[in-house]
Design an enzyme around this catalytic site. Structure first.
Site, PDB file in Angstrom:
ATOM      1  N   HIS A   8       0.817  -1.215   0.000  1.00 21.49           N
ATOM      2  CA  HIS A   8       0.000   0.000   0.000  1.00 21.49           C
ATOM      3  C   HIS A   8       0.853   1.269   0.000  1.00 21.49           C
ATOM      4  O   HIS A   8       1.833   1.389   0.710  1.00 21.49           O
ATOM      5  CB  HIS A   8      -1.036   0.006   1.124  1.00 21.49           C
ATOM      6  CG  HIS A   8      -0.504  -0.037   2.518  1.00 21.49           C
ATOM      7  ND1 HIS A   8      -0.148   1.090   3.205  1.00 21.49           N
ATOM      8  CD2 HIS A   8      -0.284  -1.076   3.367  1.00 21.49           C
ATOM      9  CE1 HIS A   8       0.257   0.755   4.418  1.00 21.49           C
ATOM     10  NE2 HIS A   8       0.200  -0.552   4.550  1.00 21.49           N
ATOM     11  N   ASP A  32       6.285   0.565   6.614  1.00 21.24           N
ATOM     12  CA  ASP A  32       4.837   0.375   6.424  1.00 21.24           C
ATOM     13  C   ASP A  32       4.274   1.490   5.558  1.00 21.24           C
ATOM     14  O   ASP A  32       3.894   2.527   6.062  1.00 21.24           O
ATOM     15  CB  ASP A  32       4.144   0.329   7.789  1.00 21.24           C
ATOM     16  CG  ASP A  32       2.682  -0.035   7.699  1.00 21.24           C
ATOM     17  OD1 ASP A  32       2.245  -0.496   6.628  1.00 21.24           O
ATOM     18  OD2 ASP A  32       1.964   0.123   8.699  1.00 21.24           O
ATOM     19  N   GLU A  62      -4.848   1.883   2.675  1.00 17.56           N
ATOM     20  CA  GLU A  62      -4.954   0.680   3.526  1.00 17.56           C
ATOM     21  C   GLU A  62      -5.128   1.068   4.982  1.00 17.56           C
ATOM     22  O   GLU A  62      -5.878   0.454   5.731  1.00 17.56           O
ATOM     23  CB  GLU A  62      -3.693  -0.185   3.371  1.00 17.56           C
ATOM     24  CG  GLU A  62      -3.787  -1.550   4.055  1.00 17.56           C
ATOM     25  CD  GLU A  62      -3.356  -1.545   5.526  1.00 17.56           C
ATOM     26  OE1 GLU A  62      -3.669  -2.515   6.225  1.00 17.56           O
ATOM     27  OE2 GLU A  62      -2.727  -0.577   5.985  1.00 17.56           O
ATOM     28  N   GLU A  63      -4.407   2.114   5.391  1.00 16.60           N
ATOM     29  CA  GLU A  63      -4.317   2.405   6.819  1.00 16.60           C
ATOM     30  C   GLU A  63      -5.626   2.842   7.460  1.00 16.60           C
ATOM     31  O   GLU A  63      -5.915   2.453   8.573  1.00 16.60           O
ATOM     32  CB  GLU A  63      -3.249   3.488   7.067  1.00 16.60           C
ATOM     33  CG  GLU A  63      -1.829   3.052   6.710  1.00 16.60           C
ATOM     34  CD  GLU A  63      -1.285   1.960   7.624  1.00 16.60           C
ATOM     35  OE1 GLU A  63      -2.026   1.494   8.499  1.00 16.60           O
ATOM     36  OE2 GLU A  63      -0.115   1.584   7.449  1.00 16.60           O
ATOM     37  N   ASP A 116       3.310  -6.463   3.215  1.00 19.29           N
ATOM     38  CA  ASP A 116       2.897  -5.384   4.118  1.00 19.29           C
ATOM     39  C   ASP A 116       3.219  -5.768   5.561  1.00 19.29           C
ATOM     40  O   ASP A 116       2.388  -5.677   6.453  1.00 19.29           O
ATOM     41  CB  ASP A 116       1.394  -5.101   3.960  1.00 19.29           C
ATOM     42  CG  ASP A 116       0.942  -3.932   4.836  1.00 19.29           C
ATOM     43  OD1 ASP A 116       1.805  -3.146   5.278  1.00 19.29           O
ATOM     44  OD2 ASP A 116      -0.270  -3.824   5.089  1.00 19.29           O
ATOM     45  N   HIS A 138       3.730   2.528  12.518  1.00 22.37           N
ATOM     46  CA  HIS A 138       2.825   3.680  12.741  1.00 22.37           C
ATOM     47  C   HIS A 138       3.419   4.752  13.662  1.00 22.37           C
ATOM     48  O   HIS A 138       2.670   5.528  14.254  1.00 22.37           O
ATOM     49  CB  HIS A 138       1.471   3.235  13.325  1.00 22.37           C
ATOM     50  CG  HIS A 138       0.714   2.292  12.434  1.00 22.37           C
ATOM     51  ND1 HIS A 138      -0.491   1.737  12.800  1.00 22.37           N
ATOM     52  CD2 HIS A 138       0.980   1.798  11.197  1.00 22.37           C
ATOM     53  CE1 HIS A 138      -0.932   0.952  11.833  1.00 22.37           C
ATOM     54  NE2 HIS A 138      -0.049   0.967  10.844  1.00 22.37           N
TER      55      HIS A 138
HETATM   56 ZN   LIG Z   1       0.718  -1.537   6.326  1.00 20.40          ZN
END
Ligand SMILES: [Zn+2]
Length: 473
Positions: A284, A296, A330-331, A358, A428
């Site tokens: 993503h 990520d 995606e998030e 991912d 994140h």
């Molecule tokens: Zn991800």
């Protein structure tokens, strides 16, 4: 470099002359894929640009749009058969000013703590939210305390990720409901805000954001939600034990706007023999805004692009159609993944395989598969070919969030499984940055993906010949 490949071709043709079997040609082709990725890879350079020139790519942001344009141009340079943008409406949430929080243990006695708004949260009132705190070990415990003890307070979810899980994604799965549904559930008991212990196995000062949802909570009943660093969660929990009436103050100015148009970026090498059988590799393109989203999922994006480039470079023409899909959102919404599957379905496309990366750009260990037992048995027959690369994890299990909506029919879904021990140190958070990605590990991941795609292209999951199975066994 040239002479290296020349030697290679000589060895290769020598074996051909002596009666080559499938297994030999497969291991040679896989060797070529790894060599190309490690000696002449492009994934790291792409990731450098995505991370350092563009940065965090939150859906609906200017940098997300820059990432769309950049990857489209780079895919066009590969000389694929088709490159296109697939429009998709995505949520746009902005963080606003940097969040601020402190714990007050006595009038005028405060200590700042590191928090970050959860993605999708509402802001606090302009002057911030200040209230007493009640610590719980999970959603289940709200009921135990009931409205009497929760109303007017900030709920502090502090169940840690379990350190004894070897698969760190399991530890994540065991806690993430606090982040996702914490605010929705606490609001039912009259809480005025929630603070969630960061989904991080390590003790440090980084708060980790991530998606949260209010479910069907009416707008006027919604409460602000933030993550707190593991160190500060520990501190808060410790001091609450001796001083139950302390107060926590936090201020956030995040905001959810109208949806905006964005895109999945798609590139394709059309199959030379079975063009209607489609294989997808993807990751993503969006990320959270705190770091630059290198692990990520910048890593998954560039590895997926690299799969197609590696095929081009080694001169392997896939028999089936091979698509790279760089999913948007995606998030905080999965709109890109849903859109791709919706369009595929409306066009009656036949997806035989989808592979997502991912889980970070770390050393690849193998793959997890969502497949029938019969399909999975065929996959296991290829396992030995990965042995020289120390890739050995082949298990049934999940795949990837973006390709999840493709589930159904005969489609085999798979996820690249890199070593996950350090993933949640960065996930994140502001320290998910380019310098945390190791070039070799990233390149090994790309080659591992390309090798699996090569085998799927060559043998498929159905009607594998008896002879091939015997050789590969
Ligand atoms: Zn991800």
């Amino acid at each position: 470099m040239k002479s290296f490949y020349f030697t290679f071709i000589l060895i290769f043709s020598g074996i051909m002359a002596f009666g080559q079997n499938n297994s030999t040609s497969d291991s040679l082709n896989i060797r070529k894929i790894y060599d190309m990725s490690l000696l002449n890879g492009k994934s790291y350079e792409w990731l450098d640009h995505l991370s350092n020139e563009i940065g965090g790519r939150l859906s609906g942001s200017f940098s997300a749009q820059q990432a769309v344009e950049y990857t489209k141009v780079e895919l066009e340079k590969l000389g694929l058969d088709k490159v296109w943008l697939q429009p998709v409406m995505v949520p746009k949430w902005t963080r606003g000013e940097r969040e601020f929080a402190y714990v007050q243990t006595a009038p005028g006695v405060t200590r700042n703590v590191n928090i970050t708004a959860l993605g999708g949260s509402i802001a606090t009132p302009a002057g911030g939210t200040k209230a007493k705190v009640i610590e719980v070990q999970g959603l289940e415990q709200l009921k135990e305390y009931g409205r009497e003890q929760i109303e007017g307070k900030i709920v502090f979810y502090n169940r840690p990720m379990r350190a004894d899980h070897i698969q760190t994604f399991e530890a994540y799965g065991g806690c993430v409901d606090q982040r996702y549904s914490g605010a929705e559930e606490a609001a039912k008991y009259g809480a005025v805000g929630v603070i969630v212990r960061s989904m991080n196995l390590r003790m440090d000062d980084f708060p980790h954001t991530g998606a949260m949802s209010y479910g069907d909570t009416p707008k006027d009943k919604r409460i602000p939600a933030a993550a707190i660093s593991t160190n500060d969660a520990q501190y808060l929990s410790g001091i609450l034990k001796v001083q139950k009436d302390l107060e926590l103050y936090f201020k956030m100015s995040c905001e959810l706007h109208e949806d905006v148009e964005s895109y999945n970026v798609i590139g394709e090498i059309t199959g030379s023999e079975q063009p209607k059988e489609i294989m997808v590799v993807g990751g993503h393109l969006d990320s959270w805004d705190l770091g630059d989203g290198a692990h990520d999922d910048g890593a998954g994006v560039v590895q997926s692009m690299e799969v197609l480039r590696l095929f081009k470079e080694i001169g392997y023409k896939p028999k089936k159609t091979l698509r790279v899909v760089l999913f948007m959102n995606e998030e905080n919404g999965l709109r890109g993944g849903n859109k791709y599957a919706e369009v595929a379905k409306s066009k009656n496309e036949n997806h035989v395989f989808a592979l997502e990366s991912d889980a970070g750009g770390f050393t690849p260990r193998g793959f997890s598969f969502m497949a029938t037992d019969a399909q999975f048995d065929k996959v296991l027959a290829w396992k030995n070919l990965f042995k020289p690369y120390l890739v050995h994890y082949f298990e049934q299990g999940g795949s990837g969030a973006d390709i999840g909506p493709l589930e159904g029919g005969n489609t085999v879904l798979a996820g690249l499984r890199p070593d996950s021990q350090r993933y949640f140190d960065y996930h994140h958070a502001a320290n998910d940055t380019f310098d945390k990605v190791n070039k070799r590990e990233l390149e090994l991941g790309a080659a591992t993906m390309a090798s699996l795609v090569y085998l799927v292209d060559k043998y498929g999951f159905n009607n594998i010949s008896k002879e091939t199975t015997e050789i590969l066994d």
